[in-house]
Design an enzyme around this catalytic site. Structure first.
Site, PDB file in Angstrom:
ATOM      1  N   SER A  67      -3.825 -42.916  52.245  1.00  0.00           N
ATOM      2  CA  SER A  67      -5.508 -42.627  52.171  1.00  0.00           C
ATOM      3  C   SER A  67      -5.886 -41.059  52.424  1.00  0.00           C
ATOM      4  CB  SER A  67      -5.748 -43.580  53.645  1.00  0.00           C
ATOM      5  OG  SER A  67      -5.291 -44.302  54.262  1.00  0.00           O
ATOM      6  N   SER A  68      -6.784 -40.866  52.329  1.00  0.00           N
ATOM      7  CA  SER A  68      -7.374 -39.583  52.417  1.00  0.00           C
ATOM      8  C   SER A  68      -7.280 -38.172  53.344  1.00  0.00           C
ATOM      9  CB  SER A  68      -8.474 -39.571  51.317  1.00  0.00           C
ATOM     10  OG  SER A  68      -9.955 -40.024  52.245  1.00  0.00           O
TER      11      SER A  68
END
Ligand code: SAH
Length: 227
Positions: free
Chosen positions: A62-63
């Protein structure tokens, strides 16, 4: 770490702060974990961009903003026993290990689980246990958990996970179909009496939680056909 990567990390943390992530405990944890160790070599230079990256097996890390935001909403304390579903690269696991007493992390893809475990040990993290299996069912013999974080999107909130959340516990989970552009990030809270409430935190995009109480392989195939 090269000074270029360390500058990039510093810049990213300043950016996250300016986007409203003002939780110093979470930012400090993110500052102390080398994200470049979790992304494939070819993406290392970009490890501190606010982006998600492929980690193999059609899965993604994920970012940083999403990691920071979900961790902030989970409100993890040093005394907590935390369940994480979707180990992936192990980056989110490392952040949780920094904040919690112990992390129990479940991943359905065996090779991802094994490499995450090896990487985390090499980085000096030992306050976690891994399991290969269907995390939509939770981790029954370790329950209850003070906190639960799910990092793959589920059609509904799995009842097993609600059952395994301790009184006064918090769970953060994306709900929706993997094709949805707007999956709902939900915060589930259980009070002292076991009463459960749900709050919409915002919108996210995650890969599907595939399992008995998640998406079935059949759901995913039919959605590919219809898109
Ligand atoms: N938190 C990870 C990113 C997770 S991507 C990181 O920081 O890198 C979502 C992960 O959930 C994938 O690795 C996928 O294989 C896993 N997953 C999907 N369904 C699952 C299930 N039922 N049980 C456990 N893991 C699952």
């Amino acid at each position: 770490m090269t000074s270029r990567l360390s500058r990039a990390r510093h810049k990213l943390l300043t950016e996250l702060q300016s986007h409203g992530l003002d939780n110093n405990v979470v930012l400090d944890a993110m500052d102390s974990v080398a994200r470049e160790s979790f992304v494939a070599g070819s993406f290392e230079e970009e490890a501190y961009a606010d982006k998600c990256f492929p980690i193999g097996h059609q899965q993604t890390i994920s970012s940083p903003y999403v990691v920071g935001w979900m961790t902030h909403k989970l409100d993890v304390q040093k005394t907590h026993k935390v369940l994480e579903i979707g180990t992936g690269s192990g980056y989110q696991t490392a952040i949780l290990c920094k904040l919690a007493r112990r992390v129990y992390t479940v991943e359905r893809v065996e090779s991802l689980s094994q490499s995450a475990e090896k990487r985390l040990h090499a980085m000096g993290f030992f306050n976690f246990s891994t399991e290969v299996g269907d995390g939509s069912l939770g981790w029954k013999n370790q329950a209850p958990f003070d906190r639960i974080m799910v990092t793959a999107t589920s059609p509904t909130v799995p009842q097993n996970l609600i059952d395994q959340l301790a009184p006064t516990g918090i769970m953060v989970i994306p709900v929706g179909h993997s094709d949805d552009t707007d999956q709902r990030l939900m915060k589930i809270t259980k009070d002292e009496e076991g009463q459960v409430t749900q709050e919409l935190l915002g919108y996210v995009k995650f890969v599907p939680l595939v399992g008995e109480q998640g998406h079935t392989d059949k759901d995913l195939k039919s959605s590919v056909r219809s898109s």
